[in-house]
Design a protein around this motif. Structure first.
Motif, PDB file in Angstrom:
ATOM      1  N   ASP A 120       0.764  -1.180  -0.282  1.00 49.32           N
ATOM      2  CA  ASP A 120      -0.018  -0.039   0.096  1.00 49.32           C
ATOM      3  C   ASP A 120       0.849   1.280   0.048  1.00 49.32           C
ATOM      4  N   ASP A 121       2.033   1.185   0.643  1.00 48.66           N
ATOM      5  CA  ASP A 121       2.853   2.513   0.820  1.00 48.66           C
ATOM      6  C   ASP A 121       3.408   2.726  -0.529  1.00 48.66           C
ATOM      7  N   ILE A 122       3.826   1.878  -1.278  1.00 42.87           N
ATOM      8  CA  ILE A 122       4.352   1.787  -2.490  1.00 42.87           C
ATOM      9  C   ILE A 122       3.311   2.339  -3.381  1.00 42.87           C
ATOM     10  N   MET A 123       1.995   1.732  -3.363  1.00 41.45           N
ATOM     11  CA  MET A 123       0.972   2.270  -4.373  1.00 41.45           C
ATOM     12  C   MET A 123       0.543   3.710  -4.066  1.00 41.45           C
ATOM     13  N   ASP A 124       0.556   4.029  -2.760  1.00 41.92           N
ATOM     14  CA  ASP A 124       0.030   5.379  -2.287  1.00 41.92           C
ATOM     15  C   ASP A 124       1.277   6.430  -2.349  1.00 41.92           C
ATOM     16  N   GLY A 125       2.289   6.101  -2.470  1.00 42.51           N
ATOM     17  CA  GLY A 125       3.439   7.005  -2.493  1.00 42.51           C
ATOM     18  C   GLY A 125       3.782   7.269  -0.958  1.00 42.51           C
ATOM     19  N   ASP A 126       3.189   6.570  -0.038  1.00 35.53           N
ATOM     20  CA  ASP A 126       3.441   7.265   1.403  1.00 35.53           C
ATOM     21  C   ASP A 126       4.947   6.701   1.914  1.00 35.53           C
ATOM     22  N   GLY A 127       5.789   7.831   2.153  1.00 39.30           N
ATOM     23  CA  GLY A 127       7.008   7.703   2.399  1.00 39.30           C
ATOM     24  C   GLY A 127       7.403   7.282   4.059  1.00 39.30           C
ATOM     25  N   LEU A 128       6.255   7.476   4.740  1.00 42.01           N
ATOM     26  CA  LEU A 128       6.535   7.378   6.088  1.00 42.01           C
ATOM     27  C   LEU A 128       5.637   6.321   6.609  1.00 42.01           C
ATOM     28  N   ARG A 129       5.842   5.631   7.608  1.00 35.07           N
ATOM     29  CA  ARG A 129       5.362   4.341   8.262  1.00 35.07           C
ATOM     30  C   ARG A 129       5.510   4.495   9.696  1.00 35.07           C
TER      31      ARG A 129
END
Length: 369
Positions: A120-129
């Protein structure tokens, strides 16, 4: 990896910190339940990750909050609250079985959840988790995809190897859930291409359906797996799974609230982060659906090209609230939590586990994590 994994994972660090965070804001009882279930599942989860290739295992340990990007122990890393693990354990206990019979199911859903976050982080472009770089930022996109694939395969393997007469049914249920989860994620991605207003706009009902697939299906599967592995009759399993799905929709609605108004130090995401990225979330869609001047101004703002800067995102958040989106999302969460409670009270469950489930439901509406 397998020979050193026990030293990478710090049982006195991130796990206890997570439990403390829940207990402080939402009651010691819930923090204690989550902590107890994590500690029951932890040895098997550590053993499972230790079976991975050393490289994918290192990325898995990082994703789970056990280590830093160099592969060394990280007592300050957050492994999350373990809600899905707890639901699996409580699902077994609720039908009168020992929580230990659900450990394989709890491991499987935790691995699937972690896999979904990586992708999901890749698909959404989210750089923080969880307040640090996402796996794809720390290791690269290709490696993160591979690590997610490894976690998914491991989840199915761990559940398929569970002893007992109910393993086949458990694997079938998990497999069906994976298809539903992917369906929900596909809808979520397609929403990004649809307009904010007019013909083809996403409405709150469509978003609710997506959330049930993307988030609700795995929470429903978690509690159902516990019940299945505990030998519950099909009718009871179905009721528990539906309650978990309602819980998942509520969970997503609160997540959407936190994505706009959450505290960055707690959520690990920037303030107004979802608005900056123009994500179609329930509060925004409900605000737009309500009509009125604030909704119309919000639509114009969101339809403008490019990312929103800090001032524009703050103004958008104000418009969402003024148009009723914030209140609508809270009501959405409350409605589904009430539906989950009604379902759980409609079947005969072991008292202690039923009380733990009810406490967990009660804390979710006002959670800050």
């Amino acid at each position: 990896m397998s020979s050193s994994l026990s030293s990478v994972y710090s049982p006195s660090g991130s796990a206890d910190a997570a439990a403390t965070g829940v207990a402080h804001g939402h009651g010691a009882a819930v923090g204690g339940v989550l902590k107890r279930c994590r500690e029951l599942v932890r040895p098997s989860l550590v053993e499972a990750v230790g079976r991975l290739h050393p490289w994918t295992g290192e990325m898995a340990a990082y994703a789970l909050g056990w280590s830093d990007a160099a592969g060394t122990p990280d007592p300050g890393g957050s492994e999350g609250k373990g809600v899905r693990q707890a639901l699996a354990v409580l699902g077994a206990e609720a039908v009168g079985a020992d929580g230990g019979v659900a450990v394989a199911g709890a491991v499987a859903v935790e691995l699937v959840h972690t896999f979904s976050l990586l992708h999901d982080d890749i698909m959404d472009g989210d750089g923080l988790r969880r307040q640090r770089p996402a796996v794809w930022k720390a290791y690269g996109t290709g490696p993160a995809v591979l690590a997610g694939d490894a976690l998914l395969a491991l989840a199915v393997q761990c559940l398929a190897e569970a002893p007992g007469p109910w393993t086949g049914e458990a694997v079938r249920r998990l497999s069906g859930t994976l298809n539903t989860l992917v369906h929900g994620q596909a809808e979520d991605l397609r929403f990004e291409r649809r307009p904010w207003s007019g013909a083809g706009a996403v409405d709150p009902g469509q978003y609710r359906s997506m959330a049930e697939g993307k988030t609700g299906s795995l929470l429903g599967c978690a509690i159902a797996l516990g019940a299945v592995l505990g030998g519950a009759p099909a009718g009871t399993v179905a009721v528990l799974e539906q309650a978990g799905r309602h819980l998942g929709v509520a969970f997503q609605a609160v997540d959407d609230l936190l994505g706009i108004w959450g505290e960055p130090a707690v959520t690990g995401k920037p303030v107004h982060g979802d608005l900056r990225l123009r994500k179609k979330t329930y509060p925004v869609l409900a605000a737009l659906a309500g009509g009125g001047p604030a909704a119309r101004e919000l639509a114009v703002l969101l339809e403008a090209p490019g990312l929103l800067d800090g001032a524009a995102a703050a103004h958008a958040a104000m418009l969402v609230e003024e148009a009723g989106g914030r209140a609508a999302a809270r009501e959405e969460a409350r409605r589904h939590l009430d539906a989950a409670r009604r379902g759980l009270r409609g079947v005969s469950l072991a008292r202690g586990a039923a009380e733990d489930l009810d406490a967990l439901l009660a804390c979710l509406l006002d959670r800050s994590w």
